[in-house]
Design an enzyme around this catalytic site. Structure first.
Site, PDB file in Angstrom:
ATOM      1  CG  ASP A  38      32.583  50.804  26.558  1.00 45.66           C
ATOM      2  OD1 ASP A  38      32.305  49.872  25.791  1.00 45.66           O
ATOM      3  OD2 ASP A  38      31.718  51.455  27.176  1.00 45.66           O
TER       4      ASP A  38
ATOM      5  CD1 TRP B 245      29.621  46.484  25.000  1.00 41.68           C
ATOM      6  CD2 TRP B 245      30.144  46.936  22.873  1.00 41.68           C
ATOM      7  NE1 TRP B 245      29.944  47.810  24.924  1.00 41.68           N
ATOM      8  CE2 TRP B 245      30.263  48.116  23.632  1.00 41.68           C
ATOM      9  CE3 TRP B 245      30.405  46.971  21.505  1.00 41.68           C
ATOM     10  CZ2 TRP B 245      30.668  49.331  23.067  1.00 41.68           C
ATOM     11  CZ3 TRP B 245      30.800  48.179  20.941  1.00 41.68           C
ATOM     12  CH2 TRP B 245      30.927  49.341  21.721  1.00 41.68           C
TER      13      TRP B 245
ATOM     14  CG  ASP C  65      25.287  48.691  27.115  1.00 47.61           C
ATOM     15  OD1 ASP C  65      26.326  48.030  26.926  1.00 47.61           O
ATOM     16  OD2 ASP C  65      25.261  49.932  27.150  1.00 47.61           O
TER      17      ASP C  65
HETATM   18  C1  GLA Z   1      28.717  51.212  26.780  1.00 40.37           C
HETATM   19  C2  GLA Z   1      28.931  50.140  27.833  1.00 40.37           C
HETATM   20  C3  GLA Z   1      28.065  50.454  29.052  1.00 40.37           C
HETATM   21  C4  GLA Z   1      28.431  51.838  29.594  1.00 40.37           C
HETATM   22  C5  GLA Z   1      28.300  52.875  28.491  1.00 40.37           C
HETATM   23  C6  GLA Z   1      28.841  54.230  28.913  1.00 40.37           C
HETATM   24  O1  GLA Z   1      27.419  51.194  26.289  1.00 40.37           O
HETATM   25  O2  GLA Z   1      28.635  48.869  27.325  1.00 40.37           O
HETATM   26  O3  GLA Z   1      28.231  49.479  30.055  1.00 40.37           O
HETATM   27  O4  GLA Z   1      29.735  51.825  30.108  1.00 40.37           O
HETATM   28  O5  GLA Z   1      29.002  52.487  27.325  1.00 40.37           O
HETATM   29  O6  GLA Z   1      28.762  55.163  27.897  1.00 40.37           O
END
Ligand code: GLA
Length: 686
Positions: free
Chosen positions: A176, A210, A232
């Protein structure tokens, strides 16, 4: 809806929300940005990891349904379910543990440790269990000092952590972007890519930044097998522009233009599946939307990572996730990410060339009513070099019907639906001529007691005549349908259509909502020797009568209403108190909670909407929301972000000619906790 107060959740999730708000929407830097020294080697030469993930990874991930509510039990039971549900057989392989698996501190030697209660026997134990089932295990960390949930993460510890993963038997890492301390993303992601390769274990590397930093251009160079292309995902069809998350359609639009960057070993990742996911605060997807979501992810060569509770899924969800023909498109060895061929308003034709020369076609209807549309074999480059051919065989990957067409490739596709075809040149021994419905019912909504005429045509797209045609319209209970012309026909020659119409009357007494009608056609082919049939869905939404004179909307029936927490208060707040904004109290109005949309049918008969809006005083010192007023899909006005204690904002909006008025509340950019939002004195005036 649960009856807990969102204030309870807030304490634990504030840090997450802060992080997300800042990172996902780029509002600013969080905390003090102290650029830490790079303790790891600077990566000079990049290396790909393309020998892994030759087709898009398939599996499951814990985040969408369970967030931090995870445990070794859940992972093991999910592995069991993967086998029992037929998902392993269908190609699902990875069981991926997302955030929250780790303890809040590293051990004395700086090693990451599993959370003592959630994973009492470590990750190895889980890995062994998962491997014994013929499956693989995935894990999660962040290219930052902490994960998005504020737990220890891997920036500066890349080699040490990669060694732990390899020792534990991990096969997949989702990496991440939270708490990244402003370090150059190339360095951060390359460091882990390099560290993973150094372990000599095959670990699929999933970069989760992202869609930032043009990751699709260089993700493969730093060893990435896939990279997130968007923020997300949540179980919503279309998210509001100001929401921090994305819906299905938003993601399709973000991911489609990146098709050129995907291929065997390196894939665009439009985030995990929401098929069958049910979480509070989000509407979820209808079965048709879930099918469309799965179809488009398969089509875009996206990783297929189920996000639902597969231990307990309904048959529809299980069938969607295990449709082998749709999965075959996704796993096609050519690895081409499907792309848009043509767009006509809300109707899109997508193409995906396949390894064996077949072409997959997606007819995607993102509009609100059933539409007939499509393409031709010629436009798909399926004709032979001389421009002629005997015809084309079309497999419908959801209905499992095979049809024969002389060139047109089209279908009548209901709202938020997808038809998936696999097309090849040739003459099948045993396939009926393709026929296509076209339904025209005027508008897609109807008032109670109203009568509407629906015209239906059926076109023969095949090479030989279809005969003994019989049409039928199945109506929901209580609706009256009567044919206005013949419903049986002797034949339709290739390229010809037949047409008929029905009168449809909505019941006087019926719940407001969407009603589904099914059109059927049966016909014979092969000179009358064989029979076939086809069907399509058409929908009408019933509407309440429009308001008259001066009407408080809290006294009037809505068309549709959603709320992010609790239930909508009429002449009271969401917690059932007197509506109060900045100490002003109101007898009339609507008390709601972000994210919320309440739609009224005005039928173009009203001239003005007025209301005083703001955060209700019942949440003290908290809550941030934005109010907007949408007329027939267009934003007419919106407020700034309002917070608790602000004076009420008086709105007065011209709504003349507006048919559908929607009152929208979105969170102010953090999260929905404490977002108690009042539309005080909300009124429409004739
Ligand atoms: C971010 C990621 C999600 C998930 C969360 C976990 O938002 O983009 O896909 O993994 O973190 O905290």
């Amino acid at each position: 809806m649960t009856d807990h107060d969102p204030t309870e959740e807030a304490e634990s999730s504030t840090m997450l929300s802060e992080t997300r708000r800042t990172i996902l929407k780029g509002i600013g830097a969080f905390g003090a940005v102290s650029v830490i020294t790079n303790e790891f080697d600077q990566v000079s030469a990049y290396e790909t990891n393309d020998h892994l993930a030759q087709t898009p990874p398939m599996g499951w991930n814990s985040w969408n349904q369970f967030a931090c509510d995870i445990s070794a039990e859940l992972i093991k039971e999910t592995a069991d379910a993967m086998v029992e549900s037929g998902m392993r057989e269908a190609g699902y392989e990875y069981i991926n543990i997302d955030d929250c698996w780790m303890a809040s501190e590293r051990d004395d030697d700086g090693n990451l440790q599993p959370h003592p209660e959630r994973f009492p026997n470590g990750i190895e134990g889980v890995a062994e269990y998962v491997h014994d089932k013929g499956l693989k295990l995935g894990i999660y960390s962040s290219a930052g000092t902490r994960t998005c949930q504020g737990l220890p993460a891997s920036l500066g510890y890349e080699e040490q952590d990669a060694r732990s993963y390899a020792e534990w038997g991990v096969d997949y890492l989702k990496y991440d972007n939270c708490y990244n301390q402003g370090v150059d993303p190339r360095d951060r992601y390359a460091a882990m890519g390099k560290a993973l390769r150094k372990t000599d274990r095959d670990i699929v590397y999933s970069i989760c930044c992202w869609g930032k930093y043009d990751i699709y251009k260089w993700g493969a160079d730093v060893g990435g097998n896939l990279w997130r292309t968007t923020g997300d995902i949540k179980p919503v069809w279309n998210a509001n522009d100001s929401a921090w998350y994305e819906g299905i359609v938003d993601i399709i639009d973000l991911n489609e233009p990146l098709a050129q960057y995907a291929g065997p070993g390196h894939w665009n990742d439009p985030d995990m599946l929401e098929v069958g996911v049910e979480v509070e605060g989000y509407p979820g997807l209808s079965d048709r939307e879930a099918r469309a979501h799965f179809s488009m992810w398969a089509f875009m060569a996206a990783p297929l990572l189920a996000g639902n509770d597969i231990r307990d899924m309904d048959e529809t969800t299980q069938k969607i996730l295990t449709n082998e023909d749709v999965i075959a498109l996704n796993q096609d060895p050519a690895g081409v990410q499907g792309y848009r061929l043509t767009v006509d308003g809300k109707q899109e034709v997508w193409k995906k060339p396949l390894a064996n020369g077949d072409v997959a076609v997606a007819l995607f209807n993102r509009g609100d009513s059933t539409k007939t549309f499509g393409t031709t074999a010629e436009a798909l480059d399926l004709e032979d070099s001389a421009g002629n051919s005997s015809g084309f065989v079309v497999d419908d990957l959801w209905t499992k019907e095979t049809r024969f067409t002389r060139g047109p490739i089209k279908d009548s596709v209901p709202s938020h639906g997808v038809t998936l075809f696999r097309v090849r040149q040739g003459t099948p021994d045993d396939a009926p001529s393709a026929v296509t419905f076209d339904v025209d019912g005027g508008s897609d909504s109807i008032e109670r007691g109203e009568t509407r005429s629906v015209t239906v045509s059926l076109t023969n797209d095949g090479r030989t005549a279809v005969e003994d045609i019989e049409l039928n319209l199945d109506a929901p209970d209580g609706w009256n349908v009567s044919p206005q012309s013949a419903v049986t026909f002797d034949n339709a020659a290739p390229g010809k259509s037949i047409e008929t119409s029905w009168e449809v009357t909505a019941p006087e007494q019926i719940d407001q909502g969407e009603y589904e009608f099914t059109l059927h056609a049966s016909y014979t082919w092969d000179d009358g020797a064989k029979t076939a049939s086809t069907s399509t869905v058409w929908e009408l939404e019933t509407l309440p009568a429009p308001p008259t004179g001066e009407t408080y909307l809290s006294d009037h029936e809505w068309v549709d209403a959603t709320i992010g927490w609790g239930s909508i208060g009429l002449d009271e707040s969401v917690n059932g108190n007197v509506l109060t904004i900045g100490e002003a109290t109101y007898e009339k109005g609507i008390g709601t909670h972000a994210e919320s949309e309440i739609t009224y049918w005005l039928d173009g008969t009203m001239s003005q909407f007025v209301a005083d809006v703001g955060v209700d005083d019942e949440v003290t010192g908290k809550g941030t929301v934005r109010f907007s007023i949408v007329g027939d899909g267009e934003t007419l006005t919106e407020t700034d972000v309002l917070t608790n204690g602000d004076d009420p904002v008086s709105l007065s909006v011209d709504v003349s000619s507006v048919d559908k008025l929607t009152l929208v509340v979105t969170d102010g950019g953090d999260n929905i906790n404490y977002d108690h939002a009042d539309w005080a004195d909300a009124q429409v005036l004739e």
